[in-house]
Design a protein around this motif. Structure first.
Motif, mmCIF file in Angstrom:
data_model
loop_
_atom_site.group_PDB
_atom_site.id
_atom_site.type_symbol
_atom_site.label_atom_id
_atom_site.label_comp_id
_atom_site.label_asym_id
_atom_site.label_seq_id
_atom_site.Cartn_x
_atom_site.Cartn_y
_atom_site.Cartn_z
ATOM 1 N N VAL A 1 33.125 50.751 33.126
ATOM 2 C CA VAL A 1 33.666 50.313 34.415
ATOM 3 C C VAL A 1 35.170 50.204 34.251
ATOM 4 O O VAL A 1 35.658 49.525 33.342
ATOM 5 C CB VAL A 1 33.068 48.956 34.852
ATOM 6 N N ASN A 2 35.901 50.869 35.127
ATOM 7 C CA ASN A 2 37.341 51.021 34.935
ATOM 8 C C ASN A 2 38.105 50.643 36.199
ATOM 9 O O ASN A 2 38.173 51.408 37.150
ATOM 10 C CB ASN A 2 37.646 52.470 34.530
ATOM 11 N N ASP A 3 38.629 49.416 36.213
ATOM 12 C CA ASP A 3 39.473 48.931 37.310
ATOM 13 C C ASP A 3 38.748 48.972 38.653
ATOM 14 O O ASP A 3 39.259 49.499 39.638
ATOM 15 C CB ASP A 3 40.775 49.737 37.384
ATOM 16 N N LEU A 4 37.583 48.372 38.686
ATOM 17 C CA LEU A 4 36.750 48.386 39.884
ATOM 18 C C LEU A 4 37.065 47.189 40.771
ATOM 19 O O LEU A 4 37.221 46.068 40.290
ATOM 20 C CB LEU A 4 35.272 48.344 39.479
ATOM 21 N N GLY A 5 37.147 47.426 42.072
ATOM 22 C CA GLY A 5 37.378 46.351 43.029
ATOM 23 C C GLY A 5 36.632 46.597 44.329
ATOM 24 O O GLY A 5 36.552 47.730 44.796
#
Length: 306
Positions: A21-25
Motif C-alpha cells: 500500500v503506497n500513499d493511499l488516501g
C-alpha cells in the motif's frame, strides 16, 4: 450530510521491498458502500486489514487513519465492537451446525439468551437460511456458507460491515441474492466497505470505488460518473484476429493487447459498421465497463497478475 465513518490519509504498508500500500488516501461517509477494485495483489486486502487493526501500518509522519474517530493501532477493540468483518476465506466451524456457529459468536459478544435467539432467527430468515438452521456446515453450498459468514458478522448489529471478496467463486444467482441483501442493509443505514476484482459487483453495489494497482490509488469516484468522464460509452471487443488490413474510421479509438483489441466510440453506428468488416462472430459490441477504465488508466487488464 452523512458523517465520515472512515478517514485515511497517506497510508503505507511495506513487505520487504514490496510496497503493498503506497500513499493511499480516501474517506467513507456513513450509509454508503465503498469498494476497492483491482487485480489480485493490488493491495486491497492489505488496506482493509489495517483499517480494523489486524495489520500494523508503516510508521509515517503524514499518516492519519480514523475509523469512527478511533486509530486502529490504538483502539482496535473499539473499532471491532462497531464493525463486522467477513474474511475472504471460509472460517466457519465444521463441527457445529448453522445455528451453533452463530450462537458461539453471540456468546463472544455477550448477548443475552433471548436477544441472541431473536437476532439469530432474524438473520437466518433475512439470508434465507432458516431451513438450514440445524444443518452441518459441510452440508451447505458455497453460497450458503457465504451468507452465513455475513450473518455472523451482523450478529452484534455493527455500524460498519467489511467484506473481503464477498462473492468470489459463487454462481450468478447467488451473487445477485447477496447483492440484493447488501443493498437492503445499506438502505437501513449500514456502511459497507468491500474489496472485489469483479467490475460488475463494484458497479452494482458501490456509491464510490477506489481503483488500485500495485498498492497505489489509480482513480476514485462514483462508478457511473467515472465511466462517463473517462470513456466513450460503446466498445467493440475483438479477440485473436489480424486487424492490420481493416481501416479504423475517424471517431474510433483502438486500445488493447496483441491478442485482445477493443475499439471505443461515442457513436454506436460507427462501431456497428466496423463490426460488419470483421469475420463473423469475432466482434462483440457492448457498453464500456470498469475493466475498460482500469485498462485505460494502467495499461493492464483487471485479471492480470502483478
Amino acid at each position: 450530510m452523512n458523517e465520515i465513518v472512515i478517514q485515511v490519509e497517506h497510508l503505507y504498508k511495506t513487505y520487504g521491498s514490496v510496497k503493498a500500500v503506497n500513499d493511499l488516501g480516501f474517506s467513507v461517509p456513513s450509509a454508503t458502500c465503498f469498494g476497492f477494485l483491482g487485480p489480485n495483489g493490488a493491495g486491497k486486502t492489505t488496506a482493509l486489514t489495517m483499517l480494523y487493526g489486524m495489520c500494523d501500518r508503516d510508521p509515517h509522519p503524514e499518516t492519519q487513519v480514523k475509523v469512527f474517530g478511533y486509530d486502529p493501532q490504538k483502539n482496535e477493540l473499539a473499532i471491532k465492537f462497531l464493525s463486522g468483518v467477513v474474511p475472504q476465506e471460509d472460517n466457519l466451524d465444521e463441527e457445529l451446525n448453522v445455528f451453533q456457529n452463530l450462537w458461539v459468536y453471540a456468546n463472544f459478544y455477550g448477548m443475552k439468551k433471548k436477544e441472541a435467539e431473536e437476532r439469530i432467527a432474524y438473520l437466518l430468515d433475512f439470508f434465507e437460511l432458516s431451513e438450514k438452521k440445524k444443518a452441518k456446515i459441510r452440508e451447505l453450498s458455497g453460497g450458503m456458507k457465504r451468507r452465513l459468514l455475513i450473518a455472523r458478522a451482523l450478529l452484534h448489529m455493527p455500524k460498519l460491515l467489511i467484506l473481503d471478496e464477498p462473492t468470489t467463486g459463487l454462481d450468478p444467482q447467488v451473487r445477485h441474492l447477496i447483492w440484493n441483501k447488501l443493498r437492503q442493509l445499506k438502505q437501513e443505514g449500514l456502511t459497507i466497505l468491500l474489496t472485489t476484482h469483479y467490475m460488475e459487483e463494484a458497479f452494482q453495489l458501490c456509491d464510490t470505488i477506489l481503483i488500485m494497482d500495485k498498492g497505489r490509488k489509480v482513480l476514485e469516484g462514483n462508478p457511473k460518473a467515472l465511466l462517463e468522464e473517462h470513456l466513450e460509452p460503446w466498445a467493440l471487443e475483438v479477440h485473436e484476429i489480424n486487424l492490420s488490413t481493416i481501416p479504423v474510421p475517424v471517431g474510433i479509438r483502438k486500445d488493447g493487447t496483441s491478442s485482445h483489441s477493443v475499439f471505443y466510440a461515442h457513436d454506436l453506428p460507427l462501431l456497428q459498421k466496423l463490426n460488419t468488416q470483421l469475420p463473423p462472430g469475432t466482434g462483440f459490441l457492448r457498453p464500456t465497463n470498469l475493466e475498460d477504465l482500469f485498462f485505460k488508466m494502467t495499461g493492464r487488464l483487471l485479471n492480470e497478475q502483478q
